[in-house]
Design an enzyme around this catalytic site. Structure first.
Site, mmCIF file in Angstrom:
data_model
loop_
_atom_site.group_PDB
_atom_site.id
_atom_site.type_symbol
_atom_site.label_atom_id
_atom_site.label_comp_id
_atom_site.label_asym_id
_atom_site.label_seq_id
_atom_site.Cartn_x
_atom_site.Cartn_y
_atom_site.Cartn_z
ATOM 1 N N ASP A 80 0.841 -1.201 0.000
ATOM 2 C CA ASP A 80 0.000 0.000 0.000
ATOM 3 C C ASP A 80 0.875 1.250 0.000
ATOM 4 O OD1 ASP A 80 -2.916 1.110 0.679
ATOM 5 O OD2 ASP A 80 -1.447 2.262 1.837
ATOM 6 N N TYR A 131 3.177 9.862 -0.718
ATOM 7 C CA TYR A 131 4.242 9.296 0.117
ATOM 8 C C TYR A 131 5.621 9.506 -0.525
ATOM 9 C CZ TYR A 131 0.390 6.644 2.372
ATOM 10 O OH TYR A 131 -0.774 6.261 2.995
ATOM 11 N N LYS A 168 -2.679 5.750 -4.346
ATOM 12 C CA LYS A 168 -3.767 6.698 -4.062
ATOM 13 C C LYS A 168 -3.524 8.024 -4.764
ATOM 14 C CE LYS A 168 -3.647 4.701 0.578
ATOM 15 N NZ LYS A 168 -2.209 4.609 0.910
ATOM 16 N N HIS A 179 -7.595 9.493 -2.043
ATOM 17 C CA HIS A 179 -6.920 9.481 -0.739
ATOM 18 C C HIS A 179 -7.773 10.093 0.382
ATOM 19 C CE1 HIS A 179 -2.546 9.279 0.897
ATOM 20 N NE2 HIS A 179 -3.399 9.075 1.874
ATOM 21 N N LEU A 186 -2.012 -0.310 13.887
ATOM 22 C CA LEU A 186 -1.376 -0.400 15.208
ATOM 23 C C LEU A 186 -1.426 0.943 15.928
ATOM 24 C CD1 LEU A 186 1.797 -2.399 14.019
ATOM 25 C CD2 LEU A 186 -0.275 -3.335 15.098
ATOM 26 N N LYS A 232 2.729 -1.053 8.865
ATOM 27 C CA LYS A 232 4.000 -0.537 8.328
ATOM 28 C C LYS A 232 5.112 -0.791 9.328
ATOM 29 C CE LYS A 232 7.115 3.011 8.737
ATOM 30 N NZ LYS A 232 7.832 3.454 9.972
ATOM 31 N N SER A 233 6.267 -1.180 8.833
ATOM 32 C CA SER A 233 7.477 -1.169 9.654
ATOM 33 C C SER A 233 8.678 -1.095 8.733
ATOM 34 C CB SER A 233 7.561 -2.436 10.519
ATOM 35 O OG SER A 233 8.775 -2.435 11.233
ATOM 36 N N VAL A 234 9.742 -0.485 9.235
ATOM 37 C CA VAL A 234 11.001 -0.540 8.491
ATOM 38 C C VAL A 234 11.980 -1.479 9.195
ATOM 39 C CG1 VAL A 234 10.818 1.727 7.404
ATOM 40 C CG2 VAL A 234 11.840 1.551 9.693
ATOM 41 N N ARG A 262 10.251 -6.867 12.808
ATOM 42 C CA ARG A 262 8.817 -6.531 12.960
ATOM 43 C C ARG A 262 8.036 -6.826 11.678
ATOM 44 N NH1 ARG A 262 9.332 -0.563 15.725
ATOM 45 N NH2 ARG A 262 9.718 -1.243 17.875
ATOM 46 N N ASN A 304 4.869 -9.252 11.892
ATOM 47 C CA ASN A 304 3.510 -8.765 11.632
ATOM 48 C C ASN A 304 2.721 -9.647 10.666
ATOM 49 O OD1 ASN A 304 4.037 -6.653 13.352
ATOM 50 N ND2 ASN A 304 4.349 -5.125 11.755
HETATM 51 P P1 NDP Z 1 0.937 1.528 11.843
HETATM 52 O O1 NDP Z 1 -0.257 1.502 12.723
HETATM 53 O O2 NDP Z 1 1.136 0.464 10.845
HETATM 54 O O3 NDP Z 1 2.200 1.614 12.789
HETATM 55 C C1 NDP Z 1 3.505 1.803 12.301
HETATM 56 C C2 NDP Z 1 4.405 2.092 13.496
HETATM 57 O O4 NDP Z 1 4.395 0.995 14.391
HETATM 58 C C3 NDP Z 1 5.832 2.337 13.109
HETATM 59 O O5 NDP Z 1 6.338 3.320 14.006
HETATM 60 C C4 NDP Z 1 6.507 0.987 13.358
HETATM 61 O O6 NDP Z 1 7.860 1.167 13.722
HETATM 62 C C5 NDP Z 1 5.702 0.461 14.522
HETATM 63 N N1 NDP Z 1 5.580 -1.016 14.478
HETATM 64 C C6 NDP Z 1 5.239 -1.771 13.401
HETATM 65 N N2 NDP Z 1 5.221 -3.067 13.719
HETATM 66 C C7 NDP Z 1 5.550 -3.153 15.029
HETATM 67 C C8 NDP Z 1 5.708 -4.234 15.924
HETATM 68 N N3 NDP Z 1 5.533 -5.485 15.527
HETATM 69 N N4 NDP Z 1 6.056 -3.951 17.206
HETATM 70 C C9 NDP Z 1 6.245 -2.681 17.609
HETATM 71 N N5 NDP Z 1 6.111 -1.608 16.801
HETATM 72 C C10 NDP Z 1 5.773 -1.840 15.526
HETATM 73 O O7 NDP Z 1 0.966 2.990 11.177
HETATM 74 P P2 NDP Z 1 0.881 3.649 9.739
HETATM 75 O O8 NDP Z 1 0.377 5.011 9.981
HETATM 76 O O9 NDP Z 1 2.132 3.504 8.982
HETATM 77 O O10 NDP Z 1 -0.277 2.860 8.988
HETATM 78 C C11 NDP Z 1 -0.052 1.713 8.191
HETATM 79 C C12 NDP Z 1 -0.271 2.027 6.725
HETATM 80 O O11 NDP Z 1 -1.581 2.540 6.497
HETATM 81 C C13 NDP Z 1 0.618 3.140 6.187
HETATM 82 O O12 NDP Z 1 1.951 2.754 6.013
HETATM 83 C C14 NDP Z 1 -0.105 3.500 4.906
HETATM 84 O O13 NDP Z 1 0.161 2.547 3.916
HETATM 85 C C15 NDP Z 1 -1.547 3.448 5.387
HETATM 86 N N6 NDP Z 1 -2.040 4.761 5.820
HETATM 87 C C16 NDP Z 1 -3.030 5.350 5.055
HETATM 88 C C17 NDP Z 1 -3.543 6.573 5.390
HETATM 89 C C18 NDP Z 1 -4.633 7.140 4.563
HETATM 90 O O14 NDP Z 1 -4.978 8.317 4.750
HETATM 91 N N7 NDP Z 1 -5.204 6.407 3.648
HETATM 92 C C19 NDP Z 1 -3.050 7.335 6.548
HETATM 93 C C20 NDP Z 1 -2.041 6.636 7.300
HETATM 94 C C21 NDP Z 1 -1.585 5.395 6.942
HETATM 95 P P3 NDP Z 1 9.110 0.893 12.725
HETATM 96 O O15 NDP Z 1 8.722 1.229 11.342
HETATM 97 O O16 NDP Z 1 10.161 1.820 13.284
HETATM 98 O O17 NDP Z 1 9.477 -0.546 12.907
#
Ligand code: NDP
Length: 274
Positions: free
Chosen positions: A46, A51, A76, A109, A191, A231-233, A237, A241
């Site tokens: 996604d 982005y 989007k 979006h 999350l 999402k995670s980098v 994780r 996930n």
């Molecule tokens: P998430 O709820 O997916 O959370 C991401 C955060 O949680 C990051 O800081 C990540 O850290 C951390 N994380 C991920 N996995 C774990 C784990 N197993 N344990 C602990 N911490 C964890 O947030 P997003 O806002 O990124 O939402 C997910 C996706 O939704 C986005 O990437 C995007 O594709 C979409 N989105 C769409 C929107 C819209 O308007 N349509 C708006 C916002 C998001 P780290 O990366 O440092 O590991």
């Protein structure tokens, strides 16, 4: 390796119930993160024009060696490009940055209601669908009134509405609206960007199942029927996930998480975000 179940959209196209989100992943880190996700078994990615990392997604897809039809790519349309002609042009630009010749799911979006262009934009989306350049069209951050307007005036009902949804903001009304109209609920920030992972209710359930809090929250979404795109980098994780298909929460666990609902919006309010 976990096998992710498919969800069937209202036009018969299937989409994996769990995918990989790349919001806030810098362009230069995107190829590596998506590559790790594809190696871990994710097949749905996604992204969004805004982005700034569609090209990184495209490079990871091209380098993966996977057949195009094994993948499900969502992008989007950004708010400023809403409108009939501008949406068509923006789609071409996204496709070219992705290096693809179609996308699986294209989303508006945000409704940006003050702009009042989402109906015109939807007309362009219907054309992209009819021309076979996208396999499904949907929206993001639409409220019931915005969805109803599309349903009343157009032939194609959005396949998906991607909305902020997590245990702190459970969106019951929207989920019920979606269910009535055959629209799939896709959870963004599933999350809550990590904000819920230290809550006692979640950590207690996680301990009991020998899982992490993130896995418990993702499992809650899946059992509700949501599509999720964590999402995670962080490679560990990213792998963790997707390892959420070999355990189940009890009804009691689900009820305890349901009790955490409290209108906790982390992103903008779609009715006023323009
Ligand atoms: P998430 O709820 O997916 O959370 C991401 C955060 O949680 C990051 O800081 C990540 O850290 C951390 N994380 C991920 N996995 C774990 C784990 N197993 N344990 C602990 N911490 C964890 O947030 P997003 O806002 O990124 O939402 C997910 C996706 O939704 C986005 O990437 C995007 O594709 C979409 N989105 C769409 C929107 C819209 O308007 N349509 C708006 C916002 C998001 P780290 O990366 O440092 O590991």
């Amino acid at each position: 390796m976990s096998s992710v179940p498919d969800i069937t959209l209202n036009n018969g196209v299937t989409m994996p119930q769990l995918g990989f989100g790349v919001f806030q992943v810098p362009e230069e880190e995107t190829e590596a993160a998506v590559t790790t996700a594809l190696e871990a078994g994710y097949r749905s990615i996604d992204t969004a024009a805004v982005y700034g990392n569609e090209a990184g997604v495209g490079r990871a897809v091209a380098a993966s060696g996977l057949r195009r039809e094994e993948l499900f790519v969502t992008t989007k349309l950004w708010n400023e490009q809403q409108g009939y002609d501008s949406a068509l042009a923006a789609f071409d630009a996204s496709l070219s940055r992705l290096g693809l010749d179609y996308v699986d799911l294209y989303l508006i979006h945000w409704p940006t209601p003050a702009r009042d262009r989402y109906p015109d934009t939807w007309r362009a989306f219907e054309k992209l669908l009819a021309d076979g350049r996208v396999r499904a069209i949907g929206v993001s951050n639409f409220q019931p009134a915005h969805l109803q307007r599309l349903i009343d005036h157009f032939g194609v009902v959005p396949a998906v509405n991607q909305i902020e949804l997590h245990p702190g903001l459970q969106q019951k009304e929207l989920r019920e609206f979606h269910a009535r109209h055959g629209i799939v609920t896709e959870a963004w920030s599933p999350l809550a960007q990590g904000a819920l992972l230290t809550e006692e209710t979640i950590t207690r359930i996680a301990e009991r199942h020998g899982r992490t809090p993130a896995q418990v929250v993702l499992r809650w979404h899946l059992q509700l029927g949501n599509v999720v795109i964590p999402k995670s980098v962080t490679p560990e994780r990213i792998r963790q996930n997707i390892e959420v298909f070999d355990f189940a929460l009890s009804d009691e666990d689900i009820d305890a998480i349901t009790a955490l609902d409290r209108g906790m919006r982390t992103g903008p309010d779609p009715d006023t975000f323009n």
